[in-house]
Design an enzyme around this catalytic site. Structure first.
Site, PDB file in Angstrom:
ATOM      1  N   ASP A  52     -10.018  -7.779   6.624  1.00  0.00           N
ATOM      2  CA  ASP A  52      -9.108  -6.684   6.265  1.00  0.00           C
ATOM      3  C   ASP A  52      -9.743  -5.820   5.174  1.00  0.00           C
ATOM      4  OD1 ASP A  52      -5.946  -5.702   6.216  1.00  0.00           O
ATOM      5  OD2 ASP A  52      -6.913  -5.666   4.257  1.00  0.00           O
ATOM      6  N   ILE A  82       0.827  -1.214   0.000  1.00  0.00           N
ATOM      7  CA  ILE A  82       0.000   0.000   0.000  1.00  0.00           C
ATOM      8  C   ILE A  82       0.862   1.264   0.000  1.00  0.00           C
ATOM      9  CG2 ILE A  82      -0.346   0.257   2.511  1.00  0.00           C
ATOM     10  CD1 ILE A  82      -2.933   0.764  -0.318  1.00  0.00           C
ATOM     11  N   SER A 100      12.283   1.154   6.897  1.00  0.00           N
ATOM     12  CA  SER A 100      11.988  -0.111   6.243  1.00  0.00           C
ATOM     13  C   SER A 100      12.907  -1.195   6.778  1.00  0.00           C
ATOM     14  CB  SER A 100      12.184   0.048   4.728  1.00  0.00           C
ATOM     15  OG  SER A 100      12.114  -1.211   4.107  1.00  0.00           O
ATOM     16  N   ARG A 106      13.398  -3.933   5.489  1.00  0.00           N
ATOM     17  CA  ARG A 106      14.143  -4.524   4.366  1.00  0.00           C
ATOM     18  C   ARG A 106      15.021  -3.500   3.650  1.00  0.00           C
ATOM     19  NH1 ARG A 106       9.673  -6.294   0.643  1.00  0.00           N
ATOM     20  NH2 ARG A 106       8.835  -4.377   1.544  1.00  0.00           N
ATOM     21  N   LYS A 127      -5.349   1.444   7.916  1.00  0.00           N
ATOM     22  CA  LYS A 127      -6.369   0.587   8.506  1.00  0.00           C
ATOM     23  C   LYS A 127      -5.950  -0.870   8.328  1.00  0.00           C
ATOM     24  CE  LYS A 127      -8.083  -1.599   5.763  1.00  0.00           C
ATOM     25  NZ  LYS A 127      -7.654  -2.641   4.776  1.00  0.00           N
TER      26      LYS A 127
HETATM   27  P1  NAP Z   1       2.616  -5.517   3.033  1.00  0.00           P
HETATM   28  O1  NAP Z   1       2.811  -5.427   1.562  1.00  0.00           O
HETATM   29  O2  NAP Z   1       2.838  -6.795   3.731  1.00  0.00           O
HETATM   30  O3  NAP Z   1       3.506  -4.349   3.632  1.00  0.00           O
HETATM   31  C1  NAP Z   1       3.641  -4.105   4.983  1.00  0.00           C
HETATM   32  C2  NAP Z   1       5.072  -3.619   5.212  1.00  0.00           C
HETATM   33  O4  NAP Z   1       5.211  -3.285   6.586  1.00  0.00           O
HETATM   34  C3  NAP Z   1       6.106  -4.686   4.925  1.00  0.00           C
HETATM   35  O5  NAP Z   1       6.457  -4.695   3.568  1.00  0.00           O
HETATM   36  C4  NAP Z   1       7.239  -4.246   5.804  1.00  0.00           C
HETATM   37  O6  NAP Z   1       7.891  -3.207   5.106  1.00  0.00           O
HETATM   38  C5  NAP Z   1       6.565  -3.546   6.983  1.00  0.00           C
HETATM   39  N1  NAP Z   1       6.599  -4.346   8.212  1.00  0.00           N
HETATM   40  C6  NAP Z   1       7.032  -3.889   9.399  1.00  0.00           C
HETATM   41  N2  NAP Z   1       6.932  -4.795  10.337  1.00  0.00           N
HETATM   42  C7  NAP Z   1       6.400  -5.871   9.761  1.00  0.00           C
HETATM   43  C8  NAP Z   1       6.035  -7.136  10.253  1.00  0.00           C
HETATM   44  N3  NAP Z   1       6.215  -7.513  11.520  1.00  0.00           N
HETATM   45  N4  NAP Z   1       5.489  -8.000   9.373  1.00  0.00           N
HETATM   46  C9  NAP Z   1       5.343  -7.669   8.090  1.00  0.00           C
HETATM   47  N5  NAP Z   1       5.690  -6.458   7.580  1.00  0.00           N
HETATM   48  C10 NAP Z   1       6.203  -5.563   8.425  1.00  0.00           C
HETATM   49  O7  NAP Z   1       1.133  -5.056   3.444  1.00  0.00           O
HETATM   50  P2  NAP Z   1       0.203  -3.964   2.744  1.00  0.00           P
HETATM   51  O8  NAP Z   1      -0.711  -4.609   1.783  1.00  0.00           O
HETATM   52  O9  NAP Z   1       1.009  -2.817   2.293  1.00  0.00           O
HETATM   53  O10 NAP Z   1      -0.687  -3.574   4.006  1.00  0.00           O
HETATM   54  C11 NAP Z   1      -0.213  -2.719   5.017  1.00  0.00           C
HETATM   55  C12 NAP Z   1      -1.417  -2.078   5.678  1.00  0.00           C
HETATM   56  O11 NAP Z   1      -2.134  -1.327   4.692  1.00  0.00           O
HETATM   57  C13 NAP Z   1      -2.394  -3.118   6.243  1.00  0.00           C
HETATM   58  O12 NAP Z   1      -2.923  -2.665   7.443  1.00  0.00           O
HETATM   59  C14 NAP Z   1      -3.458  -3.194   5.157  1.00  0.00           C
HETATM   60  O13 NAP Z   1      -4.725  -3.541   5.677  1.00  0.00           O
HETATM   61  C15 NAP Z   1      -3.471  -1.767   4.645  1.00  0.00           C
HETATM   62  N6  NAP Z   1      -3.982  -1.644   3.278  1.00  0.00           N
HETATM   63  C16 NAP Z   1      -3.574  -2.511   2.300  1.00  0.00           C
HETATM   64  C17 NAP Z   1      -4.127  -2.411   1.020  1.00  0.00           C
HETATM   65  C18 NAP Z   1      -3.740  -3.328  -0.110  1.00  0.00           C
HETATM   66  O14 NAP Z   1      -4.249  -3.149  -1.211  1.00  0.00           O
HETATM   67  N7  NAP Z   1      -2.846  -4.306   0.075  1.00  0.00           N
HETATM   68  C19 NAP Z   1      -5.067  -1.403   0.746  1.00  0.00           C
HETATM   69  C20 NAP Z   1      -5.402  -0.490   1.755  1.00  0.00           C
HETATM   70  C21 NAP Z   1      -4.845  -0.633   3.012  1.00  0.00           C
HETATM   71  P3  NAP Z   1       9.456  -2.982   5.218  1.00  0.00           P
HETATM   72  O15 NAP Z   1      10.097  -4.198   4.657  1.00  0.00           O
HETATM   73  O16 NAP Z   1       9.650  -1.746   4.429  1.00  0.00           O
HETATM   74  O17 NAP Z   1       9.757  -2.820   6.703  1.00  0.00           O
END
Ligand code: NAP
Length: 312
Positions: free
Chosen positions: A169, A14, A36, A38, A91
């Protein structure tokens, strides 16, 4: 006025799809750094492995936007508030109600701005629907929120863990629209959660709602995460005076009695950053708990069923 310096914590899907492009295009904000685990950066801004390193190295950055999974959000937001930062949160807020309540109290105690974003609320068609329901009342509501977990959360195993919310979610986005447009409070009446037998969070949810209204409108929702035909993000309302309203496309299109009366592009994330700028100007917090409470109640009241295993 100089742009406000903001750092992004967690550079995942996101952050890359929405936050970074919206900040790049913003008149109010400029990206100052990323945090980050990573080591993912953006353009030439500094990258830190931990928030503590950012706060030490760049004390002039007073704002953070937290884009991690919810499981780590409480600790990250608490640390940011303690460091004197104003905070915007993706969220779902946290994994438990008590954690978000702690953050609200902590931000208040430290006189910091805390903004819980609900991106689906930032649609003109949602606003229009709310205004119509305030005038006409509600006879029935049916919400269908179906999408592909493989498309929207590719390989993200955290969504399947306990506290990962599963299909709730995306379902919480539907609840953020529902709680916003309804002219009276709504409650979960009953829910059924179907879990893949090899996972800890639901892939399908069916829920009925009740209200304190004497006429008891018929209200229900279904969330599903295995829809491969494209997104079905629809809120269908029949008003108290018989108007048929359909909010489609996650809140971007409004049909009244079958005719499209409003349709617009993606304005959600630009909207939440505009809102954050307004809150910072006013030095006010905004944490709307209603969507999270509805989802929490679905788990509290949820009858459990086991479905087939889920594998990526
Ligand atoms: P994601 O791709 O898994 O990204 C989350 C990032 O958070 C990871 O890449 C990592 O980034 C960091 N992180 C820090 N601590 C972590 C841990 N313990 N476990 C995993 N990652 C950790 O997830 P996302 O889809 O972006 O979702 C993140 C949030 O945005 C969620 O709450 C989700 O509900 C919300 N959201 C997502 C979407 C969607 O389309 N996917 C849409 C709207 C809202 P680093 O490697 O940079 O630390």
């Amino acid at each position: 006025m100089a742009k406000r310096k903001i750092a992004l914590i967690g550079v995942g899907k996101i952050a890359i799809d929405q936050h970074l492009p919206v900040i790049d295009a913003s008149d109010d904000f400029e990206l100052a750094a990323t945090v980050s685990t990573r080591g993912i950066g953006h353009r030439d801004v500094p990258v830190f492995r931990t928030a503590a390193e950012l706060y030490e190295a760049m004390p002039e950055v007073n704002l953070v936007s937290v884009c991690t999974p919810p499981s780590v959000r409480h600790a990250i937001v608490r640390e940011a508030l303690a460091a004197g930062k104003d905070v915007m949160m993706e969220k779902p807020p946290t994994t438990t109600i008590s954690e978000i309540e702690d953050l609200i109290a902590y931000a208040k105690r430290l006189d910091r701005v805390l903004f819980q974003t609900w991106h689906s609320q930032y649609n003109a068609a949602v606003e229009r629907t709310k205004a119509i329901l305030a005038e006409e009342g509600v006879k029935s509501v049916r919400i269908d929120w179906r999408e592909s977990v493989r498309k929207w959360h590719p390989g993200q195993d955290w969504v399947w863990e306990a506290g990962g919310f599963g299909v709730c979610d995306p379902g919480i986005n539907a609840m953020s629209i529902f709680s916003k447009i309804m002219p009276f409070p709504v409650f979960v009446g009953a829910s059924r959660l179907t879990f893949p037998a090899n996972r800890q969070s639901p892939v399908d949810v069916e829920v009925s709602f009740k209200s304190g209204q004497p006429h008891q409108p018929d209200m229900s929702a279904g969330f599903n995460w295995l829809e491969e035909s494209g997104e079905i993000w629809t809120v269908h309302v029949v008003t108290g005076t018989g108007t048929d309203l359909k909010l489609e496309g996650g809140g971007r299109r409004l049909k009244i009695n079958g005719e499209t009366v409003l349709e617009h592009g993606d304005e959600e994330y630009a909207g939440i950053y505009d809102r954050f700028a307004d809150l910072l100007d006013a030095h006010e917090s905004d944490v709307d708990m209603a969507p999270f409470k509805l989802i929490a109640d679905m788990f509290l009241l949820g009858a459990r069923e086991n479905g087939p295993d889920f594998n990526w």
